[in-house]
Design a protein around this motif. Structure first.
Motif, short mmCIF file in Angstrom:
data_model
loop_
_atom_site.label_atom_id
_atom_site.label_comp_id
_atom_site.label_asym_id
_atom_site.label_seq_id
_atom_site.Cartn_x
_atom_site.Cartn_y
_atom_site.Cartn_z
N GLU A 94 0.84 -1.20 0.00
CA GLU A 94 0.00 0.00 0.00
C GLU A 94 0.87 1.25 0.00
O GLU A 94 0.61 2.22 -0.72
N ASP A 95 1.92 1.23 0.80
CA ASP A 95 2.87 2.34 0.86
C ASP A 95 3.53 2.55 -0.50
O ASP A 95 3.66 3.69 -0.97
N ALA B 166 7.59 7.06 8.68
CA ALA B 166 6.82 5.81 8.79
C ALA B 166 5.57 5.89 7.92
O ALA B 166 4.98 6.96 7.74
N TRP B 167 5.15 4.71 7.37
CA TRP B 167 3.99 4.65 6.49
C TRP B 167 2.75 5.21 7.15
O TRP B 167 2.00 5.98 6.54
N VAL C 282 -0.71 12.10 6.06
CA VAL C 282 -0.36 13.29 5.29
C VAL C 282 -0.96 13.20 3.89
O VAL C 282 -1.54 14.17 3.38
N TYR C 283 -0.84 12.04 3.24
CA TYR C 283 -1.38 11.86 1.89
C TYR C 283 -2.89 12.12 1.87
O TYR C 283 -3.40 12.83 1.03
N HIS C 284 -3.60 11.52 2.81
CA HIS C 284 -5.05 11.67 2.83
C HIS C 284 -5.46 13.10 3.18
O HIS C 284 -6.43 13.62 2.63
N ALA C 285 -4.73 13.73 4.07
CA ALA C 285 -5.04 15.11 4.46
C ALA C 285 -4.76 16.09 3.32
O ALA C 285 -5.37 17.15 3.25
N SER C 286 -3.86 15.72 2.40
CA SER C 286 -3.50 16.61 1.30
C SER C 286 -4.66 16.84 0.34
O SER C 286 -4.68 17.83 -0.38
N THR D 143 -6.35 4.56 -0.24
CA THR D 143 -5.33 3.54 -0.41
C THR D 143 -5.85 2.27 0.25
O THR D 143 -6.63 2.32 1.19
N SER D 144 -5.42 1.14 -0.28
CA SER D 144 -5.82 -0.14 0.30
C SER D 144 -4.84 -1.21 -0.17
O SER D 144 -3.94 -0.93 -0.96
#
Length: 181
Positions: free
Chosen positions: A118-119, A138-139, A145-149, A155-156
């Protein structure tokens, strides 16, 4: 032009005295043994909808040539932990392409291997979108951070992990993203 509009995820495990038969049994376990599978690289097409496996397999015919991204691992070493995982990263704008990643490992649990895949997918998508990231972070932290962007929607992962057969029979694991056109 062949551009898949649907995709489903699946996984399986097979055990047999013959290496090839072990793989066949893993395909059966995953429910994709009846297709002619063609491996492709790691792009999730724009507007491609992820559907449940139970729905996706109904749209495919026996013997059909089917494109997939597959991770596969095998061993005949007793008790050796093997895993195969597919990571998925979907951009917020569905008009953009996303990423799939394949990961196969020894000695990794399903949770670890799945998170790793996933990472990988999320990092590939983030770099394509020009999103700054710290690969040393760390993942779990990067995921937040990715989702907040607002640029990465979801992701899954799907992962199959198992210990090699205690009697040394071939043990195969696989995880796959199967495309429907």
């Amino acid at each position: 032009m062949i551009v898949p509009n649907k995709m489903f995820l699946t996984k399986g495990v097979g055990i047999d005295k013959n290496r090839l038969s072990s793989f066949e049994l893993a395909l059966r376990s995953a429910g994709i043994e009846r297709f002619n599978l063609v491996y492709v690289s790691s792009i999730l097409p724009p507007l491609c909808k992820v559907v449940p496996k139970s729905e996706g397999v109904l749209e495919l015919m026996d013997g059909q040539i089917v494109f997939c991204v597959m991770a596969r691992n095998e061993t005949n070493e007793p008790n050796r932990l093997i895993s195969a995982a597919i990571g998925v990263a979907v951009p917020k704008s569905r008009k953009r392409y996303g990423y799939l990643s394949e990961h196969h490992a020894f000695g990794q649990t399903a949770d670890f291997a799945g998170d790793y895949a996933e990472d990988l997918a999320a990092t590939m998508l983030a770099s394509t979108l020009g999103f700054p990231f710290d690969p040393g972070q760390a993942w779990d932290e990067r995921k937040k951070v990715y989702h907040a962007s607002g640029t990465i929607f979801r992701t899954s992962n799907i992962c199959q992990s198992v210990e090699g057969n205690k009697d040394g029979l071939w043990t195969t694991v696989l995880a796959a993203a199967v495309f429907i056109t």
